[in-house]
Design a protein around this motif. Structure first.
Motif, PDB file in Angstrom:
ATOM      1  N   GLY A   1       1.999   1.977  -3.511  1.00 23.05           N
ATOM      2  CA  GLY A   1       1.048   2.262  -4.376  1.00 23.05           C
ATOM      3  C   GLY A   1       0.491   0.920  -5.150  1.00 23.05           C
ATOM      4  O   GLY A   1      -0.200   1.232  -6.219  1.00 23.05           O
ATOM      5  N   GLN A   2       0.819  -0.016  -4.694  1.00 23.40           N
ATOM      6  CA  GLN A   2       0.755  -1.241  -5.493  1.00 23.40           C
ATOM      7  C   GLN A   2      -0.972  -1.589  -5.357  1.00 23.40           C
ATOM      8  O   GLN A   2      -1.334  -2.438  -6.061  1.00 23.40           O
ATOM      9  CB  GLN A   2       1.626  -2.422  -5.199  1.00 23.40           C
ATOM     10  N   LEU A   3      -1.654  -0.989  -4.466  1.00 24.65           N
ATOM     11  CA  LEU A   3      -2.926  -1.444  -4.138  1.00 24.65           C
ATOM     12  C   LEU A   3      -3.719  -0.347  -4.875  1.00 24.65           C
ATOM     13  O   LEU A   3      -5.239  -0.370  -4.432  1.00 24.65           O
ATOM     14  CB  LEU A   3      -3.299  -1.505  -2.652  1.00 24.65           C
ATOM     15  N   ASP A   4      -3.299   0.664  -5.471  1.00 20.29           N
ATOM     16  CA  ASP A   4      -4.248   1.515  -6.183  1.00 20.29           C
ATOM     17  C   ASP A   4      -5.048   0.914  -7.128  1.00 20.29           C
ATOM     18  O   ASP A   4      -4.715   0.101  -7.743  1.00 20.29           O
ATOM     19  CB  ASP A   4      -3.200   2.561  -6.908  1.00 20.29           C
ATOM     20  N   ALA A   5      -6.287   1.467  -7.179  1.00 23.99           N
ATOM     21  CA  ALA A   5      -7.373   1.233  -8.067  1.00 23.99           C
ATOM     22  C   ALA A   5      -6.752   1.255  -9.487  1.00 23.99           C
ATOM     23  O   ALA A   5      -7.376   0.386 -10.269  1.00 23.99           O
ATOM     24  CB  ALA A   5      -8.827   2.024  -7.735  1.00 23.99           C
ATOM     25  N   GLU A   6      -6.244   2.160  -9.823  1.00 22.12           N
ATOM     26  CA  GLU A   6      -6.150   2.423 -11.115  1.00 22.12           C
ATOM     27  C   GLU A   6      -5.038   1.130 -11.808  1.00 22.12           C
ATOM     28  O   GLU A   6      -5.052   0.868 -13.033  1.00 22.12           O
ATOM     29  CB  GLU A   6      -5.320   3.598 -11.597  1.00 22.12           C
TER      30      GLU A   6
ATOM     31  N   ALA B   1       0.870  -1.099   0.051  1.00 23.12           N
ATOM     32  CA  ALA B   1      -0.003  -0.140  -0.062  1.00 23.12           C
ATOM     33  C   ALA B   1       0.791   1.289   0.132  1.00 23.12           C
ATOM     34  O   ALA B   1       0.678   2.045  -0.621  1.00 23.12           O
ATOM     35  CB  ALA B   1      -0.847   0.004   1.022  1.00 23.12           C
ATOM     36  N   ASP B   2       2.065   1.309   0.739  1.00 23.34           N
ATOM     37  CA  ASP B   2       2.857   2.498   0.769  1.00 23.34           C
ATOM     38  C   ASP B   2       3.398   2.808  -0.564  1.00 23.34           C
ATOM     39  O   ASP B   2       3.795   3.823  -0.851  1.00 23.34           O
ATOM     40  CB  ASP B   2       3.914   2.228   1.883  1.00 23.34           C
TER      41      ASP B   2
ATOM     42  N   TRP C   1      -5.648  -2.068 -10.590  1.00 22.02           N
ATOM     43  CA  TRP C   1      -6.367  -3.108 -10.840  1.00 22.02           C
ATOM     44  C   TRP C   1      -7.541  -3.253 -11.510  1.00 22.02           C
ATOM     45  O   TRP C   1      -8.126  -4.283 -11.886  1.00 22.02           O
ATOM     46  CB  TRP C   1      -6.961  -3.576  -9.236  1.00 22.02           C
ATOM     47  N   ASN C   2      -7.991  -1.876 -11.840  1.00 20.89           N
ATOM     48  CA  ASN C   2      -9.263  -1.906 -12.454  1.00 20.89           C
ATOM     49  C   ASN C   2      -9.315  -2.435 -13.891  1.00 20.89           C
ATOM     50  O   ASN C   2     -10.456  -3.114 -14.065  1.00 20.89           O
ATOM     51  CB  ASN C   2      -9.489  -0.118 -12.617  1.00 20.89           C
TER      52      ASN C   2
ATOM     53  N   GLN D   1      -0.074  -7.014 -10.405  1.00 23.92           N
ATOM     54  CA  GLN D   1      -1.339  -7.405 -10.560  1.00 23.92           C
ATOM     55  C   GLN D   1      -1.748  -8.281 -11.564  1.00 23.92           C
ATOM     56  O   GLN D   1      -2.610  -9.073 -11.409  1.00 23.92           O
ATOM     57  CB  GLN D   1      -2.206  -6.044 -10.704  1.00 23.92           C
TER      58      GLN D   1
ATOM     59  N   ASN E   1       1.481  -2.980 -14.794  1.00 21.96           N
ATOM     60  CA  ASN E   1       0.898  -3.585 -13.497  1.00 21.96           C
ATOM     61  C   ASN E   1       1.249  -4.879 -13.580  1.00 21.96           C
ATOM     62  O   ASN E   1       0.482  -5.657 -13.394  1.00 21.96           O
ATOM     63  CB  ASN E   1      -0.401  -3.142 -13.387  1.00 21.96           C
TER      64      ASN E   1
END
Length: 296
Positions: free
Chosen positions: A46-51, A43-44, A53-54, A245, A242
């Protein structure tokens, strides 16, 4: 009634069970802490950012249809390659097992040598060398065929060895009984020994089939031009930026396919075991009626 006694180990006492419980809880807590640390770290960064995974999980994303269309195309190539390799490996493996068990010591020496050579090569080397050899002799018909041939060469000898072990585990009296009723050695092998060996070794055979499915992913590393699931994942991760992901989703797809194959294997094993028990439960008198009263 006395409690059942353990044959291979002593049943743990109260202290041992308590130590096992404490060790399991501590190990579970350590794994949970490590998992939380990994998630926080991701998370720190930015690997969990929605952009990121979307395109893979959000149908409303504009790239979602094209991404899954490409994944579907790669999945079809992977399943086609695995299916052809599984079918060819099973057929050739059973033939090799029959030959190795039927031939004499001198006659089977070259066969054993070839089988040991193929079994000793790493799978990725076999895939690469098969593709190079087919190109050298002018018989190259695409990377998918090279993959199928290479996986067949490697896995047919493994399946042959599994089947041979199953045949050798059967009681020797079955061969003598088959010969006594007029069957040839080849007929005893085909109609008596091989069916029982396959049924007995089915879990090991299914495990090898799962390995074939997973080994198809090696094609994306050493073969050029193939569009399997691994290669598609590599292309998508480069386009969408990504990697983590995309490979996470592709990994889940491989796990799902293996779970489905495992469930199919269990279903087949239950059906084969049920059929064998049904035949064994047929009363002698009923069996004689079915066979017209003749002893077989």
């Amino acid at each position: 009634m006395s409690a059942p006694t353990a044959v291979l180990f002593d049943a743990p006492g109260p202290k041992a069970r308590r130590r096992t419980l404490v060790s399991s809880v501590v190990a579970g807590l350590v794994l949970l802490v490590l998992l939380v640390l990994v998630v926080v770290r991701l998370a720190d960064r930015g690997q969990l950012d929605a952009e990121l995974w979307n395109p893979l999980v959000n149908p409303a994303d504009e790239d979602f249809p094209a991404v899954w269309q490409r994944i579907g195309a790669g999945l079809r190539v992977t399943l086609l390659g695995a299916g052809l390799a599984v079918a060819a490996s099973l057929v050739i493996g059973l033939v090799l097992a029959s030959l190795r068990l039927s031939l004499g010591r001198v006659a089977r020496t070259p066969l054993v040598g070839v089988m040991e050579l193929l079994r000793g090569l790493p799978v990725i080397v076999t895939i690469l060398y098969t593709d190079i050899l087919l190109r050298a002799v002018g018989a190259h018909r695409g990377p998918l065929l090279s993959l199928v041939i290479a996986l067949t060469l490697y896995n047919c000898v493994i399946i042959a060895e599994i089947t041979r072990a199953g045949v050798q585990s059967l009681p020797k009296g079955q061969v003598e009984a088959g010969l006594a009723v007029g069957l040839t050695r080849g007929q005893v092998m085909r109609f008596v020994q091989l069916p029982q060996a396959v049924r007995a070794m089915l879990p090991a055979l299914i495990s090898q089939l799962v390995v074939i499915l997973k080994d198809t992913a090696l094609a994306s590393i050493v073969l050029t031009g193939i569009q399997d699931l691994g290669k598609i994942a590599d292309q998508l991760s480069g386009f969408l930026d990504n990697t983590l992901q995309t490979y996470f989703v592709v990994g889940l797809i491989y796990i799902a396919m293996n779970l489905v194959l495992e469930q199919i294997a269990k279903l087949v094993q239950r059906r084969m075991s049920g059929s064998a028990r049904s035949r064994a439960d047929v009363p002698v008198d009923q069996g004689r009626q079915v066979t017209g009263g003749q002893n077989i």
